[in-house]
Design an enzyme around this catalytic site. Sequence first.
Site, PDB file in Angstrom:
ATOM      1  N   LYS A  54      -0.191 -29.752  29.152  1.00  0.00           N
ATOM      2  CA  LYS A  54      -0.102 -31.220  29.169  1.00  0.00           C
ATOM      3  C   LYS A  54       0.190 -31.697  30.580  1.00  0.00           C
ATOM      4  CE  LYS A  54       1.208 -31.574  24.356  1.00  0.00           C
ATOM      5  NZ  LYS A  54       2.298 -31.425  23.392  1.00  0.00           N
ATOM      6  N   GLN A  98       8.231 -32.594  22.369  1.00  0.00           N
ATOM      7  CA  GLN A  98       7.480 -31.464  21.819  1.00  0.00           C
ATOM      8  C   GLN A  98       8.164 -30.953  20.549  1.00  0.00           C
ATOM      9  OE1 GLN A  98       4.552 -30.371  23.060  1.00  0.00           O
ATOM     10  NE2 GLN A  98       4.375 -28.792  21.503  1.00  0.00           N
ATOM     11  N   ASP A 121       2.465 -39.986  20.657  1.00  0.00           N
ATOM     12  CA  ASP A 121       2.137 -39.084  19.546  1.00  0.00           C
ATOM     13  C   ASP A 121       1.785 -39.873  18.280  1.00  0.00           C
ATOM     14  OD1 ASP A 121       2.082 -36.305  19.840  1.00  0.00           O
ATOM     15  OD2 ASP A 121       4.265 -36.170  20.022  1.00  0.00           O
TER      16      ASP A 121
HETATM   17  N1  GUN Z   1       3.718 -29.481  18.627  1.00  0.00           N
HETATM   18  C1  GUN Z   1       2.488 -29.065  18.254  1.00  0.00           C
HETATM   19  N2  GUN Z   1       1.617 -30.089  18.287  1.00  0.00           N
HETATM   20  C2  GUN Z   1       2.309 -31.184  18.665  1.00  0.00           C
HETATM   21  C3  GUN Z   1       1.942 -32.536  18.894  1.00  0.00           C
HETATM   22  O1  GUN Z   1       0.800 -32.960  18.721  1.00  0.00           O
HETATM   23  N3  GUN Z   1       2.940 -33.354  19.300  1.00  0.00           N
HETATM   24  C4  GUN Z   1       4.204 -32.913  19.484  1.00  0.00           C
HETATM   25  N4  GUN Z   1       5.103 -33.792  19.876  1.00  0.00           N
HETATM   26  N5  GUN Z   1       4.577 -31.668  19.279  1.00  0.00           N
HETATM   27  C5  GUN Z   1       3.622 -30.797  18.883  1.00  0.00           C
END
Ligand code: GUN
Length: 296
Positions: A54, A98, A121
């Site tokens: 990311k 996350q 998200d």
């Molecule tokens: N962990 C795995 N996929 C995601 C996601 O799309 N967003 C977040 N915040 N954590 C994750």
Amino acid sequence: MTAKVIDGKAFAARVRAQVAEHVARLKEENGLTPGLAVVLVGEDPASQVYVRNKHASTIEVGMASFEHRLDAATSEAELLALIDQLNADPKVHGILVQLPLPGHLNAELVINRINPAKDVDGFHISNVGLLGTGQKAMVPCTPLGCLMMLRDHHGKLSGLNAVVVGRSNIVGKPMAQLLLGDSCTVTIAHSRTRDLAEVCRRADILVAAVGRPEMITGDMVRPGATVIDVGINRIERDGKAKLVGDVHYESAAAVAGAITPVPGGVGPMTIACLLANTLTACCRAHGLAEPEGLTA
Ligand code: GUN
């Protein structure tokens, strides 16, 4: 019939290029740099890889990336204080915590502390409600990526029969809402659905998001249907580690009109849509026009 392969990697590269172009314009014309803050608590190895990717993608499109890596023993109060600080920071337009969080932290409480306008998200309860009532929301990245690929392939989705297999809050439910928003006739099926094969065969659009390796087989696919495989399952076959989706690719591709592969289908779209959402959040925060084609 052999299905057209929907190349998510190439599509995601186009989305990132569009985002980068828009970010460059924002800088030049408005003196703005969209910023994304990612919070990682603990040392989950998969999460560390996601967060690294990311960060790299955020920098690549010209945005500011703010990484906050916290000790696994971080208290809820400390984490909430960091979120308050990010909510108040004008350089931060998007906040992502996350998941999964260590067990002593209440993920719902933490997510709902994020300013909904910065919730890239789309997990905040306000955004869930806005999406559910057809209002302007921040939309979860994976279903948004699926929607973009479907619109690109079909043009208009209106009137098509869509079956979403999976009812998670992160993919299945928001995917169904988005398809409904584009006037599909939507069925949400899941592991308890009676005669799942028959339900799936009604689909012009079949989205598999159940988290079960190769559960959707070719006999469950209507000839010519578009199959979107959200699954990412690590399995062992012939003594080798392999990544497979929720769809049995070979049998489904022999029947479908179009299909996303795993890897290289939905996966790359998720980060691309996270960047798109951060850009959207920045534009909304400053009352500027939203990026075309990058929102629901
Ligand atoms: N962990 C795995 N996929 C995601 C996601 O799309 N967003 C977040 N915040 N954590 C994750």
